[in-house]
Design a protein around this motif. Sequence first.
Motif, short mmCIF file in Angstrom:
data_model
loop_
_atom_site.label_atom_id
_atom_site.label_comp_id
_atom_site.label_asym_id
_atom_site.label_seq_id
_atom_site.Cartn_x
_atom_site.Cartn_y
_atom_site.Cartn_z
N HIS A 329 -8.89 -2.33 3.44
CA HIS A 329 -7.97 -3.16 2.65
C HIS A 329 -8.75 -4.33 2.07
CE1 HIS A 329 -4.76 -6.45 2.34
NE2 HIS A 329 -4.50 -5.58 1.36
N ARG A 331 -8.69 -7.26 -0.19
CA ARG A 331 -7.66 -8.05 -0.91
C ARG A 331 -8.27 -8.68 -2.15
NH1 ARG A 331 -3.69 -9.70 -3.19
NH2 ARG A 331 -1.90 -10.72 -2.21
N VAL A 467 -2.70 3.34 6.51
CA VAL A 467 -3.76 2.63 7.23
C VAL A 467 -3.62 2.83 8.74
CG1 VAL A 467 -4.46 0.29 7.93
CG2 VAL A 467 -4.30 0.88 5.50
N PHE A 473 -10.29 1.05 10.77
CA PHE A 473 -9.73 0.22 9.71
C PHE A 473 -10.58 -1.03 9.52
CE2 PHE A 473 -6.68 -3.34 8.65
CZ PHE A 473 -6.63 -3.06 7.30
N GLY A 475 -10.27 -4.55 7.62
CA GLY A 475 -9.38 -5.46 6.92
C GLY A 475 -10.07 -6.77 6.65
N SER A 479 -5.52 -12.17 5.22
CA SER A 479 -4.51 -11.33 4.58
C SER A 479 -3.46 -10.93 5.61
CB SER A 479 -5.14 -10.06 3.99
OG SER A 479 -4.17 -9.06 3.77
N SER A 482 -3.65 -7.10 6.18
CA SER A 482 -4.76 -6.68 7.03
C SER A 482 -4.52 -7.05 8.48
CB SER A 482 -6.08 -7.32 6.56
OG SER A 482 -6.60 -6.69 5.43
N GLN A 483 -4.13 -8.29 8.71
CA GLN A 483 -4.01 -8.76 10.09
C GLN A 483 -2.84 -8.11 10.80
OE1 GLN A 483 -6.23 -13.03 9.27
NE2 GLN A 483 -4.62 -12.91 10.77
N MET A 486 -4.00 -4.55 11.73
CA MET A 486 -4.87 -4.55 12.91
C MET A 486 -4.07 -4.72 14.19
SD MET A 486 -8.32 -6.56 11.61
CE MET A 486 -7.65 -7.64 10.36
N ASN A 507 -10.72 -1.44 14.98
CA ASN A 507 -10.42 -2.41 13.95
C ASN A 507 -11.62 -3.30 13.67
OD1 ASN A 507 -7.68 -1.68 13.57
ND2 ASN A 507 -7.07 -2.91 15.34
N VAL A 509 -12.86 -6.66 11.07
CA VAL A 509 -12.39 -7.69 10.16
C VAL A 509 -13.57 -8.26 9.38
CG1 VAL A 509 -12.52 -9.46 11.97
CG2 VAL A 509 -11.08 -9.84 9.97
#
Length: 528
Positions: A329, A331, A467, A473, A475, A479, A482-483, A486, A507, A509
């Motif tokens: 993702h 953003r 997702v 994932f 992210g 966002s 995203s968060q 997760m 996950n 980030v």
Amino acid sequence: MTGNTSNHRRPLRITCRIITFVISLYLFTVELNSQSTNIMMLIPTNNTIPSTSNKTSSFSYTLNNYLTLTQPSPTFTLAHYDPYLLGGFRNQHMRFVAFVHKAVQHNITQILLPSIRWGDVSKKGRSVGHDVLFDVLYWNQRAEEFGLPRLVRYEKDVLERNNQNHHDEEVIPCFNVSSSMYSGLNEKKWRSSGIILRQHSIWDYLGEPSIFAHCKYTLDAMHLPKNSNNSTKNDDGPMTYLVPHGGTKMGGRLWWEYDAMQSHRSKPQKDTGKYPDHLPLEQAIYKLLIPSWPIRRAIQESLDEAMIGTSSLSSSLTTINKPVVVALHPRIEHDMLLHEICSKFMPLNLTKIFDESIRTMPKFDLLFIAVSKALVHGKPPELMKQNPRLLQIALENMVTLDQARKYGVFGTKEQRGIPMLESGMSTAGKIKFPVMEASNTDGSKVVTAQSLGVTELVASVVNFFTVLQADAFVGVRGSSFSQDAMSVRYYQHLDRGGSGDGGGENNFVVGPDGMRQLFGPAEPLPCK
């Protein structure tokens, strides 16, 4: 060619950050390649429709269940009085969580279903009912199990009436069925494309004209002595079981109520470095709020088609039984590039995101990208034209995304890169939603996202729940999409018996300083 193999990588600068991260990647590789089950929906795929080849009887079965399980009782029912929830999809979700939390706090066991509407940020004023996007049956079947209120239809004879001395008078309803709006509010005004809801306090307009005065009362008034009908404290005249709640001024009351729900999560735990878990109520909503069955079916068909396409591209997939899917993702939409606060927490350049995350991932077969094509390829806003740096980033992102779509990620005209799936808008455009009303017995009456003006919103729902099914994932920090993804993936990992000390459901980030693996649920949204 599949996977991010070395013959289409550019040289990477080896930094201390990447070196320290390699251990996590190795452990991730071992776990990823040990999985052998087929990709499947992490949510029920057949909980409302029985296995039958007769589509008419199947829909009739679903409709009958819907009408039964959404039947209201004559008791307090929380009604959302705003024209629709504010913000992007996951910001709206946060407000919905706060709304449900308010009902639970006040021991309200019903929420008025048609009062919950989700807005499309790309088309101001356009919104859609909750039951189009989400599986109301699944929620109501399990609501009591988790201590959550049921979602109920509006039945005037059940929820609104006159008190004993006024039985023969016309009932003044506090809810307008045709507009799905509360207390006489004007739909043309409050759902127009020209209105800026954040500049108004809708509460100030409730109870007008005076015939709707009984519709405006606070949650505190619920707990005052009640009349014999157990409704509002109004012993003479009209009464209602509907309890209004909402608030749109600025961020809105629901936003700040949700923020208060995160107060215990403001700092990571000293011993583990993980952020504390969300409240049990929010975790329960993560479990029960699943897409409506037309969306679930469309997501699965899109994934199945992508899997077949990926398999045909290579005879040597990463795993024997299924392609390995990584979801990303980034953003990078225009609105986020211009966001003065949240944009500081994430990388804005898609090429940089690819280089610092996708290139460093273990080998995989398909990259699913959750992105709004319209907000990346659309005409740059006037404000962006005043910022040459952001305008350049926006143009580069558009070119990079087009290149990846045409040749695969890191691909060229001469050599195919990693296959990419970007299905949100295309999938949303294909979905037909049966209208859930008693007269539509055969399911022939349908609406589409386009006819409702909410294609971008439906695409966000498609992207989010796709997702959740990926093997890993990536992210971006800052966002809410995203968060939230997760966190949901982490709790799903625990529900399947995974360790709370692990990396959740693989996950990762990405922030301005690069990528790290996330352990536990995501932090509270850092930008407010």
